[in-house]
Design a protein around this motif. Sequence first.
Motif, PDB file in Angstrom:
ATOM      1  N   SER A 107      -0.102   7.878   2.532  1.00 55.48           N
ATOM      2  CA  SER A 107      -0.213   9.311   2.257  1.00 55.48           C
ATOM      3  C   SER A 107      -0.729  10.025   3.496  1.00 55.48           C
ATOM      4  O   SER A 107      -1.342   9.398   4.375  1.00 55.48           O
ATOM      5  N   TYR A 121       0.839  -1.200   0.000  1.00 52.85           N
ATOM      6  CA  TYR A 121       0.000   0.000   0.000  1.00 52.85           C
ATOM      7  C   TYR A 121       0.868   1.242   0.000  1.00 52.85           C
ATOM      8  O   TYR A 121       1.929   1.270   0.618  1.00 52.85           O
ATOM      9  N   ASP A 134      -3.693   9.062   6.124  1.00 53.42           N
ATOM     10  CA  ASP A 134      -4.113   7.659   6.031  1.00 53.42           C
ATOM     11  C   ASP A 134      -3.822   6.925   7.339  1.00 53.42           C
ATOM     12  O   ASP A 134      -2.830   7.197   8.022  1.00 53.42           O
ATOM     13  N   VAL A 176      -6.180  -0.692   5.529  1.00 51.83           N
ATOM     14  CA  VAL A 176      -5.957   0.756   5.379  1.00 51.83           C
ATOM     15  C   VAL A 176      -7.280   1.521   5.355  1.00 51.83           C
ATOM     16  O   VAL A 176      -8.303   1.011   4.877  1.00 51.83           O
ATOM     17  N   TYR A 177      -7.219   2.734   5.864  1.00 50.73           N
ATOM     18  CA  TYR A 177      -8.356   3.655   5.855  1.00 50.73           C
ATOM     19  C   TYR A 177      -7.819   4.971   5.294  1.00 50.73           C
ATOM     20  O   TYR A 177      -6.853   5.518   5.820  1.00 50.73           O
ATOM     21  N   SER A 178      -8.453   5.482   4.241  1.00 54.90           N
ATOM     22  CA  SER A 178      -7.893   6.672   3.587  1.00 54.90           C
ATOM     23  C   SER A 178      -8.399   7.957   4.228  1.00 54.90           C
ATOM     24  O   SER A 178      -9.485   7.999   4.819  1.00 54.90           O
ATOM     25  N   ARG A 179      -7.594   8.993   4.052  1.00 55.33           N
ATOM     26  CA  ARG A 179      -7.984  10.324   4.535  1.00 55.33           C
ATOM     27  C   ARG A 179      -9.273  10.791   3.857  1.00 55.33           C
ATOM     28  O   ARG A 179     -10.146  11.380   4.503  1.00 55.33           O
ATOM     29  N   TRP A 199      -8.043  -3.549   0.673  1.00 54.66           N
ATOM     30  CA  TRP A 199      -8.724  -2.299   0.306  1.00 54.66           C
ATOM     31  C   TRP A 199      -9.731  -2.551  -0.807  1.00 54.66           C
ATOM     32  O   TRP A 199     -10.844  -2.036  -0.803  1.00 54.66           O
TER      33      TRP A 199
END
Length: 351
Positions: free
Chosen positions: A137, A134, A140, A221-224, A197
Amino acid sequence: MTGTAAQAADDTAARLRLRDELARSGLKIAQPDDPPLFTRVPESSMRPMHWRWAELEAFLQELGQVLDLRPGGDRRTLRLANPGLEYGTTPTFWASIQYINPGEVATAHRHTPDAFRFVMYGNGCRTTIDGENYSMSEGDLVLTPNWAWHDHLHHGDEPMIWLDVLDVSLIRKLDNTFFDPYPEDVQPVGEQPEKSWREFGSGLLRPVGAAPAPRHNPLLVYSREQADAALELAKGLDPDPCDDVILEYQNPAGGGPALPSMSMKMQVLRPGFQGVTHRHSGSKVYWVVEGAGTSFVGDERFDWGKGDFVAVPPWSPVRHVNDHDTEAKLFRVDDSPLYRTLNIYHEEIAR
Ligand SMILES: [Fe+2]
Protein backbone atom coordinates in the motif's frame (compact mmCIF):
# COMPACT_ATOMS: atom_id res chain seq x y z
CA MET A 1 68.65 22.58 -18.05
CA THR A 2 69.42 22.29 -14.32
CA GLY A 3 70.54 19.03 -12.80
CA THR A 4 67.14 18.45 -11.18
CA ALA A 5 65.25 19.17 -14.41
CA ALA A 6 67.56 16.84 -16.34
CA GLN A 7 66.98 14.11 -13.76
CA ALA A 8 63.22 14.55 -14.07
CA ALA A 9 63.42 14.38 -17.87
CA ASP A 10 65.47 11.18 -17.62
CA ASP A 11 62.94 9.70 -15.21
CA THR A 12 60.01 10.57 -17.51
CA ALA A 13 61.82 9.10 -20.52
CA ALA A 14 62.58 5.92 -18.55
CA ARG A 15 58.95 5.55 -17.43
CA LEU A 16 57.65 5.99 -20.98
CA ARG A 17 60.25 3.62 -22.39
CA LEU A 18 59.28 0.92 -19.88
CA ARG A 19 55.51 1.37 -20.34
CA ASP A 20 55.00 -0.93 -23.34
CA GLU A 21 57.56 -3.50 -22.25
CA LEU A 22 55.95 -3.83 -18.82
CA ALA A 23 52.45 -3.92 -20.30
CA ARG A 24 53.37 -7.02 -22.33
CA SER A 25 54.02 -8.79 -19.01
CA GLY A 26 50.84 -7.47 -17.38
CA LEU A 27 52.72 -4.90 -15.30
CA LYS A 28 52.82 -1.15 -15.00
CA ILE A 29 54.49 1.74 -13.19
CA ALA A 30 53.14 5.20 -12.46
CA GLN A 31 53.23 7.40 -15.58
CA PRO A 32 53.40 11.21 -15.75
CA ASP A 33 49.93 11.43 -17.34
CA ASP A 34 48.22 9.08 -14.86
CA PRO A 35 45.44 10.63 -12.76
CA PRO A 36 46.50 10.90 -9.10
CA LEU A 37 46.18 7.73 -7.07
CA PHE A 38 44.85 9.74 -4.12
CA THR A 39 42.72 12.85 -3.87
CA ARG A 40 42.55 14.88 -0.65
CA VAL A 41 38.76 14.46 -0.52
CA PRO A 42 36.40 12.24 -2.57
CA GLU A 43 35.89 13.31 -6.18
CA SER A 44 32.87 11.76 -7.88
CA SER A 45 31.78 11.86 -11.50
CA MET A 46 28.18 11.48 -10.31
CA ARG A 47 26.17 14.65 -10.88
CA PRO A 48 23.55 16.26 -8.62
CA MET A 49 20.17 15.56 -10.22
CA HIS A 50 16.55 16.65 -9.95
CA TRP A 51 13.78 14.73 -11.70
CA ARG A 52 10.36 16.41 -11.67
CA TRP A 53 7.23 14.35 -11.12
CA ALA A 54 5.27 16.00 -13.96
CA GLU A 55 7.83 14.74 -16.47
CA LEU A 56 8.23 11.32 -14.82
CA GLU A 57 4.47 10.78 -14.66
CA ALA A 58 4.00 11.57 -18.34
CA PHE A 59 6.72 9.07 -19.31
CA LEU A 60 5.35 6.43 -16.92
CA GLN A 61 1.85 6.65 -18.35
CA GLU A 62 3.26 6.30 -21.84
CA LEU A 63 5.39 3.30 -20.81
CA GLY A 64 2.36 1.73 -19.14
CA GLN A 65 0.49 1.85 -22.43
CA VAL A 66 3.16 0.97 -24.98
CA LEU A 67 5.57 -1.39 -23.17
CA ASP A 68 4.94 -5.02 -22.41
CA LEU A 69 6.27 -6.38 -19.12
CA ARG A 70 8.14 -9.40 -20.49
CA PRO A 71 10.88 -7.89 -22.71
CA GLY A 72 12.13 -5.75 -19.79
CA GLY A 73 12.96 -8.81 -17.66
CA ASP A 74 9.32 -9.08 -16.56
CA ARG A 75 9.53 -5.61 -15.05
CA ARG A 76 8.43 -2.26 -16.52
CA THR A 77 10.84 0.24 -15.01
CA LEU A 78 11.94 3.79 -15.65
CA ARG A 79 15.50 4.05 -14.37
CA LEU A 80 16.93 7.22 -12.88
CA ALA A 81 20.19 7.30 -14.84
CA ASN A 82 22.93 9.63 -13.67
CA PRO A 83 24.58 11.33 -16.68
CA GLY A 84 27.94 11.39 -14.88
CA LEU A 85 28.01 7.63 -14.41
CA GLU A 86 28.27 4.83 -16.94
CA TYR A 87 25.89 2.75 -14.84
CA GLY A 88 23.48 3.47 -12.03
CA THR A 89 21.73 6.26 -10.23
CA THR A 90 24.68 6.45 -7.86
CA PRO A 91 28.02 4.58 -7.66
CA THR A 92 26.39 1.82 -5.58
CA PHE A 93 22.70 1.56 -6.47
CA TRP A 94 20.04 1.87 -9.17
CA ALA A 95 16.80 3.63 -8.34
CA SER A 96 13.98 2.82 -10.77
CA ILE A 97 10.28 3.54 -10.89
CA GLN A 98 8.20 0.45 -11.52
CA TYR A 99 4.81 0.72 -13.20
CA ILE A 100 2.43 -2.22 -13.07
CA ASN A 101 -1.03 -2.40 -14.60
CA PRO A 102 -4.01 -4.21 -13.00
CA GLY A 103 -3.79 -7.95 -13.56
CA GLU A 104 -0.10 -7.95 -14.47
CA VAL A 105 2.44 -10.29 -12.90
CA ALA A 106 6.06 -9.37 -12.25
CA THR A 107 7.30 -12.95 -12.29
CA ALA A 108 9.34 -14.68 -9.62
CA HIS A 109 13.13 -14.60 -9.51
CA ARG A 110 16.00 -14.08 -7.10
CA HIS A 111 19.35 -12.31 -7.31
CA THR A 112 22.38 -11.33 -5.27
CA PRO A 113 21.66 -7.58 -5.18
CA ASP A 114 19.63 -6.52 -2.16
CA ALA A 115 16.46 -4.68 -3.12
CA PHE A 116 13.53 -2.81 -1.65
CA ARG A 117 10.33 -1.20 -2.83
CA PHE A 118 8.73 1.97 -1.51
CA VAL A 119 5.14 2.33 -2.72
CA MET A 120 4.66 5.77 -4.31
CA TYR A 121 1.14 5.65 -5.72
CA GLY A 122 -1.66 3.08 -5.76
CA ASN A 123 -2.78 0.03 -3.82
CA GLY A 124 -3.85 -3.53 -4.41
CA CYS A 125 -0.65 -5.32 -5.40
CA ARG A 126 0.47 -8.34 -3.42
CA THR A 127 4.06 -9.43 -3.25
CA THR A 128 5.46 -12.79 -2.22
CA ILE A 129 8.94 -12.96 -0.68
CA ASP A 130 10.30 -16.45 0.02
CA GLY A 131 6.72 -17.70 0.35
CA GLU A 132 5.49 -14.88 2.60
CA ASN A 133 2.69 -12.88 1.02
CA TYR A 134 2.10 -9.18 1.75
CA SER A 135 -0.15 -6.43 0.50
CA MET A 136 1.62 -3.33 -0.81
CA SER A 137 0.00 0.00 0.00
CA GLU A 138 1.03 3.61 -0.45
CA GLY A 139 3.90 4.57 1.84
CA ASP A 140 4.90 0.98 2.70
CA LEU A 141 8.51 -0.17 2.52
CA VAL A 142 8.97 -3.78 1.38
CA LEU A 143 12.35 -5.55 1.45
CA THR A 144 13.55 -8.28 -0.84
CA PRO A 145 16.85 -9.32 0.76
CA ASN A 146 19.39 -10.87 -1.55
CA TRP A 147 18.67 -14.39 -2.79
CA ALA A 148 15.03 -14.23 -1.63
CA TRP A 149 12.49 -15.33 -4.27
CA HIS A 150 10.11 -12.50 -5.09
CA ASP A 151 7.16 -11.85 -7.39
CA HIS A 152 4.40 -9.25 -7.55
CA LEU A 153 0.80 -9.74 -8.64
CA HIS A 154 -1.41 -6.69 -9.07
CA HIS A 155 -5.01 -7.34 -7.93
CA GLY A 156 -6.12 -3.68 -7.89
CA ASP A 157 -8.12 -1.61 -10.36
CA GLU A 158 -5.63 1.17 -11.06
CA PRO A 159 -1.95 1.12 -12.08
CA MET A 160 0.55 1.03 -9.24
CA ILE A 161 3.83 2.91 -9.10
CA TRP A 162 6.66 2.19 -6.72
CA LEU A 163 10.28 3.03 -6.20
CA ASP A 164 12.55 0.05 -6.76
CA VAL A 165 16.12 0.25 -5.50
CA LEU A 166 18.82 -2.41 -5.90
CA ASP A 167 22.48 -2.21 -4.87
CA VAL A 168 23.21 -3.61 -8.31
CA SER A 169 25.90 -1.04 -9.18
CA LEU A 170 27.92 -2.27 -6.21
CA ILE A 171 27.34 -5.97 -6.86
CA ARG A 172 28.31 -5.49 -10.50
CA LYS A 173 31.60 -3.84 -9.48
CA LEU A 174 32.22 -6.76 -7.17
CA ASP A 175 31.62 -9.19 -10.07
CA ASN A 176 29.13 -11.06 -7.94
CA THR A 177 25.91 -11.02 -9.94
CA PHE A 178 23.93 -14.22 -9.56
CA PHE A 179 20.38 -14.53 -10.87
CA ASP A 180 17.83 -17.36 -10.93
CA PRO A 181 14.46 -17.30 -12.67
CA TYR A 182 11.79 -19.26 -10.80
CA PRO A 183 10.42 -22.21 -12.83
CA GLU A 184 6.84 -20.85 -12.57
CA ASP A 185 5.46 -17.32 -12.96
CA VAL A 186 4.73 -17.09 -9.24
CA GLN A 187 5.96 -19.03 -6.23
CA PRO A 188 3.59 -20.86 -3.87
CA VAL A 189 2.41 -18.87 -0.86
CA GLY A 190 3.28 -20.36 2.52
CA GLU A 191 0.79 -21.27 5.23
CA GLN A 192 1.71 -18.41 7.58
CA PRO A 193 0.71 -15.16 5.90
CA GLU A 194 2.84 -12.10 6.69
CA LYS A 195 5.01 -14.18 9.03
CA SER A 196 7.86 -11.70 9.49
CA TRP A 197 5.37 -8.89 10.16
CA ARG A 198 3.53 -10.96 12.77
CA GLU A 199 6.81 -11.81 14.51
CA PHE A 200 8.71 -8.52 14.28
CA GLY A 201 6.33 -5.86 12.96
CA SER A 202 5.55 -4.24 16.28
CA GLY A 203 9.22 -3.36 16.69
CA LEU A 204 8.77 -3.60 20.46
CA LEU A 205 7.63 -7.09 21.34
CA ARG A 206 8.21 -10.43 19.69
CA PRO A 207 7.48 -14.09 20.36
CA VAL A 208 9.70 -15.57 23.04
CA GLY A 209 12.56 -17.82 21.99
CA ALA A 210 16.03 -17.57 20.61
CA ALA A 211 17.04 -14.30 18.98
CA PRO A 212 17.10 -14.53 15.19
CA ALA A 213 20.39 -15.05 13.40
CA PRO A 214 21.84 -11.59 12.82
CA ARG A 215 22.78 -12.27 9.17
CA HIS A 216 19.44 -11.25 7.67
CA ASN A 217 16.87 -8.72 8.75
CA PRO A 218 13.95 -10.91 9.91
CA LEU A 219 11.39 -8.20 9.05
CA LEU A 220 10.31 -7.81 5.42
CA VAL A 221 7.80 -4.93 5.55
CA TYR A 222 7.48 -1.57 7.27
CA SER A 223 4.07 0.12 7.15
CA ARG A 224 3.31 3.75 6.45
CA GLU A 225 1.23 3.95 9.63
CA GLN A 226 4.17 2.95 11.82
CA ALA A 227 6.54 5.35 10.08
CA ASP A 228 4.07 8.22 10.48
CA ALA A 229 3.48 7.42 14.14
CA ALA A 230 7.24 7.31 14.82
CA LEU A 231 7.74 10.66 13.06
CA GLU A 232 5.00 12.23 15.20
CA LEU A 233 6.79 11.04 18.34
CA ALA A 234 10.16 12.28 17.06
CA LYS A 235 8.76 15.78 16.52
CA GLY A 236 8.91 16.14 20.30
CA LEU A 237 12.71 15.67 20.30
CA ASP A 238 15.39 18.25 19.55
CA PRO A 239 15.47 18.91 15.79
CA ASP A 240 18.40 17.70 13.73
CA PRO A 241 20.20 20.86 12.52
CA CYS A 242 20.65 19.43 9.01
CA ASP A 243 17.53 17.28 8.56
CA ASP A 244 14.95 18.50 11.13
CA VAL A 245 13.01 15.32 11.99
CA ILE A 246 14.67 12.21 10.56
CA LEU A 247 14.32 8.50 11.35
CA GLU A 248 15.98 5.40 9.97
CA TYR A 249 14.11 2.17 9.23
CA GLN A 250 15.81 -0.25 11.60
CA ASN A 251 16.53 -3.97 11.62
CA PRO A 252 14.46 -4.97 14.70
CA ALA A 253 16.84 -7.80 15.57
CA GLY A 254 20.15 -5.97 15.46
CA GLY A 255 19.23 -2.30 15.55
CA GLY A 256 21.23 -1.51 12.41
CA PRO A 257 19.98 -0.38 9.00
CA ALA A 258 17.22 -2.42 7.34
CA LEU A 259 19.62 -3.70 4.65
CA PRO A 260 23.41 -4.15 4.92
CA SER A 261 24.26 -1.80 2.04
CA MET A 262 21.37 0.66 2.10
CA SER A 263 19.85 2.83 4.79
CA MET A 264 16.29 3.99 4.28
CA LYS A 265 15.09 7.05 6.13
CA MET A 266 11.96 9.16 6.45
CA GLN A 267 12.18 12.80 7.35
CA VAL A 268 9.99 15.84 7.88
CA LEU A 269 11.08 19.41 7.18
CA ARG A 270 8.70 21.63 9.12
CA PRO A 271 7.56 25.03 7.84
CA GLY A 272 10.32 27.62 8.18
CA PHE A 273 13.10 25.03 8.58
CA GLN A 274 16.49 26.39 7.52
CA GLY A 275 18.95 23.49 7.53
CA VAL A 276 22.68 23.66 8.15
CA THR A 277 24.97 22.65 5.27
CA HIS A 278 26.54 19.25 5.66
CA ARG A 279 28.24 16.57 3.62
CA HIS A 280 29.19 12.97 4.21
CA SER A 281 30.59 9.85 2.60
CA GLY A 282 28.36 8.08 0.10
CA SER A 283 25.48 8.92 -2.19
CA LYS A 284 21.76 9.37 -1.60
CA VAL A 285 18.45 9.78 -3.37
CA TYR A 286 15.36 11.56 -2.03
CA TRP A 287 11.76 11.09 -3.06
CA VAL A 288 9.29 13.79 -2.05
CA VAL A 289 6.32 12.11 -0.38
CA GLU A 290 4.52 15.36 0.43
CA GLY A 291 5.03 19.09 0.37
CA ALA A 292 7.66 21.29 -1.24
CA GLY A 293 11.02 22.80 -0.40
CA THR A 294 14.48 23.60 -1.65
CA SER A 295 17.74 21.65 -1.52
CA PHE A 296 21.08 23.20 -2.36
CA VAL A 297 23.36 20.40 -3.61
CA GLY A 298 26.91 21.44 -4.49
CA ASP A 299 26.48 24.43 -6.81
CA GLU A 300 22.90 23.52 -7.75
CA ARG A 301 19.59 24.74 -6.38
CA PHE A 302 16.64 22.35 -6.62
CA ASP A 303 13.14 23.65 -5.87
CA TRP A 304 11.24 20.44 -5.48
CA GLY A 305 7.62 19.41 -5.01
CA LYS A 306 5.56 16.27 -4.38
CA GLY A 307 6.71 13.28 -6.41
CA ASP A 308 10.12 14.72 -7.39
CA PHE A 309 13.44 12.92 -6.98
CA VAL A 310 16.76 14.49 -5.99
CA ALA A 311 20.12 12.68 -6.13
CA VAL A 312 23.19 13.76 -4.15
CA PRO A 313 26.71 12.61 -5.10
CA PRO A 314 29.27 11.45 -2.53
CA TRP A 315 30.72 14.22 -0.36
CA SER A 316 28.50 16.92 -1.94
CA PRO A 317 27.43 19.69 0.41
CA VAL A 318 23.66 19.70 0.97
CA ARG A 319 21.34 22.20 2.61
CA HIS A 320 17.57 21.79 2.99
CA VAL A 321 15.09 24.63 3.37
CA ASN A 322 11.32 24.65 3.79
CA ASP A 323 10.03 28.15 3.00
CA HIS A 324 6.44 26.94 2.65
CA ASP A 325 3.69 26.91 5.23
CA THR A 326 3.14 23.14 5.14
CA GLU A 327 5.34 20.23 6.18
CA ALA A 328 7.52 18.50 3.61
CA LYS A 329 8.05 14.75 3.96
CA LEU A 330 10.98 13.02 2.25
CA PHE A 331 11.82 9.36 1.80
CA ARG A 332 15.55 8.82 1.43
CA VAL A 333 17.92 6.00 0.60
CA ASP A 334 21.66 6.25 1.08
CA ASP A 335 24.58 3.84 1.05
CA SER A 336 26.09 4.95 4.37
CA PRO A 337 26.02 1.41 5.87
CA LEU A 338 28.74 0.35 3.42
CA TYR A 339 31.04 3.17 4.52
CA ARG A 340 30.34 2.54 8.19
CA THR A 341 31.04 -1.19 7.80
CA LEU A 342 34.38 -0.42 6.17
CA ASN A 343 35.14 2.19 8.84
CA ILE A 344 35.60 4.92 6.20
CA TYR A 345 32.55 7.08 6.92
CA HIS A 346 33.38 10.81 7.01
CA GLU A 347 30.98 13.62 7.84
CA GLU A 348 31.32 17.40 7.99
CA ILE A 349 28.77 19.87 9.34
CA ALA A 350 29.11 23.62 8.72
CA ARG A 351 29.47 25.63 11.96
FE1 LIG B 1 14.10 -8.62 -8.57
